[in-house]
Scaffold this motif. Structure first.
Motif, PDB file in Angstrom:
ATOM      1  N   ASP A  68      34.206  24.629  35.138  1.00  0.00           N
ATOM      2  CA  ASP A  68      33.137  24.826  36.106  1.00  0.00           C
ATOM      3  C   ASP A  68      32.847  26.307  36.358  1.00  0.00           C
ATOM      4  O   ASP A  68      31.785  26.649  36.883  1.00  0.00           O
ATOM      5  CB  ASP A  68      33.466  24.118  37.423  1.00  0.00           C
ATOM      6  CG  ASP A  68      34.840  24.482  37.964  1.00  0.00           C
ATOM      7  OD1 ASP A  68      35.787  24.564  37.171  1.00  0.00           O
ATOM      8  OD2 ASP A  68      34.976  24.656  39.190  1.00  0.00           O
ATOM      9  N   ASN A  69      33.772  27.192  35.979  1.00  0.00           N
ATOM     10  CA  ASN A  69      33.560  28.635  36.146  1.00  0.00           C
ATOM     11  C   ASN A  69      33.065  29.321  34.863  1.00  0.00           C
ATOM     12  O   ASN A  69      33.010  30.551  34.806  1.00  0.00           O
ATOM     13  CB  ASN A  69      34.861  29.310  36.586  1.00  0.00           C
ATOM     14  CG  ASN A  69      35.318  28.834  37.952  1.00  0.00           C
ATOM     15  OD1 ASN A  69      34.501  28.506  38.805  1.00  0.00           O
ATOM     16  ND2 ASN A  69      36.619  28.793  38.167  1.00  0.00           N
ATOM     17  N   TRP A 111      31.181  36.205  43.054  1.00  0.00           N
ATOM     18  CA  TRP A 111      31.435  36.025  41.629  1.00  0.00           C
ATOM     19  C   TRP A 111      31.158  37.304  40.843  1.00  0.00           C
ATOM     20  O   TRP A 111      31.705  37.501  39.771  1.00  0.00           O
ATOM     21  CB  TRP A 111      30.612  34.863  41.080  1.00  0.00           C
ATOM     22  CG  TRP A 111      31.161  33.555  41.548  1.00  0.00           C
ATOM     23  CD1 TRP A 111      30.687  32.773  42.556  1.00  0.00           C
ATOM     24  CD2 TRP A 111      32.325  32.900  41.049  1.00  0.00           C
ATOM     25  NE1 TRP A 111      31.489  31.668  42.709  1.00  0.00           N
ATOM     26  CE2 TRP A 111      32.490  31.715  41.797  1.00  0.00           C
ATOM     27  CE3 TRP A 111      33.232  33.192  40.039  1.00  0.00           C
ATOM     28  CZ2 TRP A 111      33.534  30.827  41.568  1.00  0.00           C
ATOM     29  CZ3 TRP A 111      34.279  32.305  39.798  1.00  0.00           C
ATOM     30  CH2 TRP A 111      34.418  31.138  40.562  1.00  0.00           C
ATOM     31  N   TYR A 169      30.278  32.128  34.843  1.00  0.00           N
ATOM     32  CA  TYR A 169      30.643  33.421  35.414  1.00  0.00           C
ATOM     33  C   TYR A 169      31.447  34.266  34.433  1.00  0.00           C
ATOM     34  O   TYR A 169      31.202  35.472  34.289  1.00  0.00           O
ATOM     35  CB  TYR A 169      31.435  33.214  36.705  1.00  0.00           C
ATOM     36  CG  TYR A 169      30.629  32.538  37.779  1.00  0.00           C
ATOM     37  CD1 TYR A 169      29.464  33.114  38.260  1.00  0.00           C
ATOM     38  CD2 TYR A 169      31.026  31.312  38.307  1.00  0.00           C
ATOM     39  CE1 TYR A 169      28.700  32.496  39.232  1.00  0.00           C
ATOM     40  CE2 TYR A 169      30.280  30.691  39.294  1.00  0.00           C
ATOM     41  CZ  TYR A 169      29.118  31.280  39.760  1.00  0.00           C
ATOM     42  OH  TYR A 169      28.367  30.664  40.719  1.00  0.00           O
ATOM     43  N   GLU A 200      29.167  22.345  39.048  1.00  0.00           N
ATOM     44  CA  GLU A 200      30.534  22.167  38.561  1.00  0.00           C
ATOM     45  C   GLU A 200      30.617  21.168  37.416  1.00  0.00           C
ATOM     46  O   GLU A 200      31.588  21.170  36.663  1.00  0.00           O
ATOM     47  CB  GLU A 200      31.449  21.720  39.706  1.00  0.00           C
ATOM     48  CG  GLU A 200      31.698  22.788  40.754  1.00  0.00           C
ATOM     49  CD  GLU A 200      32.733  22.366  41.771  1.00  0.00           C
ATOM     50  OE1 GLU A 200      33.027  21.143  41.864  1.00  0.00           O
ATOM     51  OE2 GLU A 200      33.266  23.233  42.479  1.00  0.00           O
ATOM     52  N   LEU A 215      40.638  29.536  32.950  1.00  0.00           N
ATOM     53  CA  LEU A 215      39.740  29.129  34.019  1.00  0.00           C
ATOM     54  C   LEU A 215      39.340  27.675  33.862  1.00  0.00           C
ATOM     55  O   LEU A 215      39.446  27.099  32.768  1.00  0.00           O
ATOM     56  CB  LEU A 215      38.480  30.007  34.030  1.00  0.00           C
ATOM     57  CG  LEU A 215      37.716  30.114  32.713  1.00  0.00           C
ATOM     58  CD1 LEU A 215      36.208  30.025  32.943  1.00  0.00           C
ATOM     59  CD2 LEU A 215      38.048  31.465  32.046  1.00  0.00           C
ATOM     60  N   THR A 246      39.440  27.397  28.704  1.00  0.00           N
ATOM     61  CA  THR A 246      39.031  26.556  29.823  1.00  0.00           C
ATOM     62  C   THR A 246      39.815  25.253  29.857  1.00  0.00           C
ATOM     63  O   THR A 246      40.422  24.835  28.876  1.00  0.00           O
ATOM     64  CB  THR A 246      37.538  26.213  29.729  1.00  0.00           C
ATOM     65  OG1 THR A 246      37.294  25.540  28.481  1.00  0.00           O
ATOM     66  CG2 THR A 246      36.679  27.459  29.812  1.00  0.00           C
ATOM     67  N   GLN A 251      34.852  33.804  49.152  1.00  0.00           N
ATOM     68  CA  GLN A 251      34.026  32.651  48.806  1.00  0.00           C
ATOM     69  C   GLN A 251      33.399  32.050  50.066  1.00  0.00           C
ATOM     70  O   GLN A 251      34.016  32.010  51.138  1.00  0.00           O
ATOM     71  CB  GLN A 251      34.873  31.578  48.116  1.00  0.00           C
ATOM     72  CG  GLN A 251      35.265  31.903  46.703  1.00  0.00           C
ATOM     73  CD  GLN A 251      34.138  31.701  45.704  1.00  0.00           C
ATOM     74  OE1 GLN A 251      33.050  31.231  46.047  1.00  0.00           O
ATOM     75  NE2 GLN A 251      34.386  32.062  44.455  1.00  0.00           N
ATOM     76  N   ASP A 267      40.997  34.533  46.447  1.00  0.00           N
ATOM     77  CA  ASP A 267      39.546  34.722  46.388  1.00  0.00           C
ATOM     78  C   ASP A 267      38.999  34.530  47.809  1.00  0.00           C
ATOM     79  O   ASP A 267      38.396  33.505  48.135  1.00  0.00           O
ATOM     80  CB  ASP A 267      38.949  33.709  45.414  1.00  0.00           C
ATOM     81  CG  ASP A 267      37.514  34.038  45.034  1.00  0.00           C
ATOM     82  OD1 ASP A 267      37.056  35.147  45.366  1.00  0.00           O
ATOM     83  OD2 ASP A 267      36.863  33.182  44.418  1.00  0.00           O
ATOM     84  N   THR A 285      41.716  32.388  37.131  1.00  0.00           N
ATOM     85  CA  THR A 285      40.692  32.549  38.164  1.00  0.00           C
ATOM     86  C   THR A 285      41.325  32.537  39.550  1.00  0.00           C
ATOM     87  O   THR A 285      42.050  31.601  39.892  1.00  0.00           O
ATOM     88  CB  THR A 285      39.661  31.409  38.083  1.00  0.00           C
ATOM     89  OG1 THR A 285      39.145  31.342  36.755  1.00  0.00           O
ATOM     90  CG2 THR A 285      38.528  31.645  39.053  1.00  0.00           C
TER      91      THR A 285
END
Length: 517
Positions: free
Chosen positions: A315-316, A272, A319, A173, A312, A342, A71, A68, A27
């Motif tokens: 918490d993601n 996202w 998405y 999260e 990732l 994850t 954001q 990123d 991510t």
């Protein structure tokens, strides 16, 4: 290699003989600060070890990530620091790249949003809109009349309506469930007093109706259960137990890529949503650079031949497991992930790492002070693969001393006067084949585990050190095996061991499994 079960069994042999091609993403980090230790312990280290291991096993792997920049947290941090968001993002991109380098994390391509990236993202969503895949929905946002801003994501705080944890807008999260900003309990502008006045504003936005793809989600997760971690599967079951939400593709804010569709003035693409075509563009750019003859647009097509592996933080999960997968379904010709891997949170002395609260240890500081391999070893050994883990510098120093540095020192001392190496006896051969087989299992996609790789290596070091004075041949051949199979985990240390003690067989770092261990 010897015949029999110690060769690693059918899975290892088959995987070794049949080369695989992996496209690996981590991510993209938010460019509102450098990487702290919690970041490093998550997808960035795991993806690096995975890619190194695949190449060692004779496969190919391309590791892609990037800044990123769009954001909302870039904006909120820039406001707090009194700088422009573009200035902050540019500086943080440089810092993140340097921290990854110092941690010996070898990213093949780290890109940032440029003109070509933005054009690719806009075209992606324009095509989806023309194909009728996106819908217009009226959304209710809290609105701050004092600033004239709609409150969403990092601009608003409150409590999750699912798990009751304190959270920002859009995603929790803690439990991973999405939320609409207006549904947050005790919602307030980020950084404002709890009683700050807001008012609801109804605004039309673009969304992807995820419920339209329910059958596709159910079929996908039935096929891919073996490469999903338990917490992801539990989350998927929770989401599928009720109607799937619409996923916002556009937001009424001014930081990001403008919506490429008429009728949504002053809106930008949800960052996202942007991330899915953004990652495909990053990957295509990287592949084009590494293999100029290959057409970049075909990189993520169904016939690309790549297995897409995504690393990732938990918490993601929404998405990647729903929003991005739904966009892939809507597009129709993008590769579906072979695995979504994850990690949970790494806490610092009992509390979550937080840049805004200053509760953190910067990854660069720890790596510069103690060395990349020492930090990588500890973060792998205590990795939050399936549940949160806690970090303290005291435990870190104790662990690396007792499980890495002291055993190595004892082995070096025992081998100082060992000048007539003997070939390995059958018992040594069996022990080291067992080490090799367990490391292969830890590195294989279907059973990938940083913790297992680090634990197995620590156990071998303890075994070798405990018998070094009575069995120096075991110590020597054990260190040679470790120099081969721990290389993805400890690249600098294993380079030193190979130089000091040599190797047996072909170096797997050159793309082939060695003839011995």
């Amino acid at each position: 290699m010897v015949d029999g079960p110690l060769r690693g069994g059918p899975m290892t042999a088959e995987r070794t003989k049949r080369p695989r091609s992996f496209l690996v993403t981590a991510t993209p980090p938010t460019t509102n600060g450098d990487l702290h230790l919690g970041h490093l312990s998550g997808p960035y280290l795991a993806a690096d070890v995975f890619c190194r291991a695949q190449r060692m096993l004779g496969h190919t792997a391309l590791y892609v990530t990037g800044g990123d920049d769009h954001q909302s947290y870039v904006v909120t941090t820039a406001r707090r620091l009194g700088v422009e968001p573009t200035e902050l993002a540019a500086r943080c991109n440089r810092d993140i790249r340097e921290t990854l380098r110092l941690a010996d994390i070898a990213v093949d391509a780290f890109t940032t949003p440029d003109q070509a990236y933005r054009a690719h993202v806009r075209d992606f969503f324009a095509q989806l809109h023309r194909a009728g895949r996106l819908a217009r929905r009226t959304w209710t946002f809290p609105y701050d009349p004092a600033t004239g801003h709609h409150l969403l994501e990092g601009f608003t705080t409150g409590y999750c309506p699912d798990c009751l944890a304190e959270t920002c807008g859009a995603i929790c999260e803690t439990c991973g469930h999405p939320n609409e900003p207006a549904t947050l309990l005790y919602q307030a502008p980020s950084g404002a007093a709890e009683q700050a006045a807001t008012e609801p504003r109804r605004t039309d936005i673009l969304v992807l109706p995820l419920e339209d793809y329910r059958d596709r989600f159910e079929a996908y997760y039935t096929r891919h259960r073996a490469t999903m971690r338990p917490h992801v599967l539990r989350f998927v079951e929770e989401m599928l137990a009720r109607p799937l939400p619409d996923f916002p593709v556009s937001y009424p804010v001014d930081w990001g890529i403008p919506v490429p569709v008429d009728g949504f003035p002053g809106q930008v693409l949800n960052v996202w949503a942007e991330m899915l075509p953004g990652l495909t563009h990053m990957a295509a750019t990287a592949r084009a650079g590494l293999a100029p003859g290959r057409p970049a647009p075909d990189l993520e097509a169904h016939n690309s031949g790549d297995e897409l592996v995504q690393f990732l933080g938990y918490d993601n999960t929404f998405y990647f497991a729903f929003a991005h997968l739904g966009l892939r379904f809507a597009h129709g010709s993008l590769t579906e992930p072979a695995a979504i891997i994850t990690n949970e949170f790494l806490h610092l002395e009992g509390a979550k790492f937080s840049t805004s609260r200053g509760h953190l240890i910067w990854a660069r500081e720890l790596v510069t002070k103690h060395g990349a391999d020492v930090v990588r070893f500890h973060l792998a050994l205590s990795n939050p693969e399936h549940q949160p883990a806690d970090f303290s510098e005291r435990d870190f120093l104790s662990t690396v001393d007792t499980r890495l540095q002291r055993p190595l020192a004892a082995l070096h001392t025992a081998l100082t006067a060992y000048d007539r190496p003997a070939p390995p006896d059958p018992t040594t051969t069996e022990v080291l084949y067992r080490y090799r087989d367990r490391m292969q299992r830890a590195y294989t996609l279907e059973t990938f585990s940083l913790r297992q790789a680090a634990e197995t290596t620590a156990h071998l070091l303890a075994l070798l050190a405990g018998r070094a004075t009575t069995d120096p041949a075991l110590a020597l051949h054990g260190l040679r095996a470790l120099a081969t199979w721990a290389a993805p985990l400890l690249p600098g240390l294993t380079d030193e061991l190979r130089e000091r003690y040599g190797t047996t067989g072909q170096d797997p770092g050159r793309g082939e499994v060695p003839a011995s261990w």
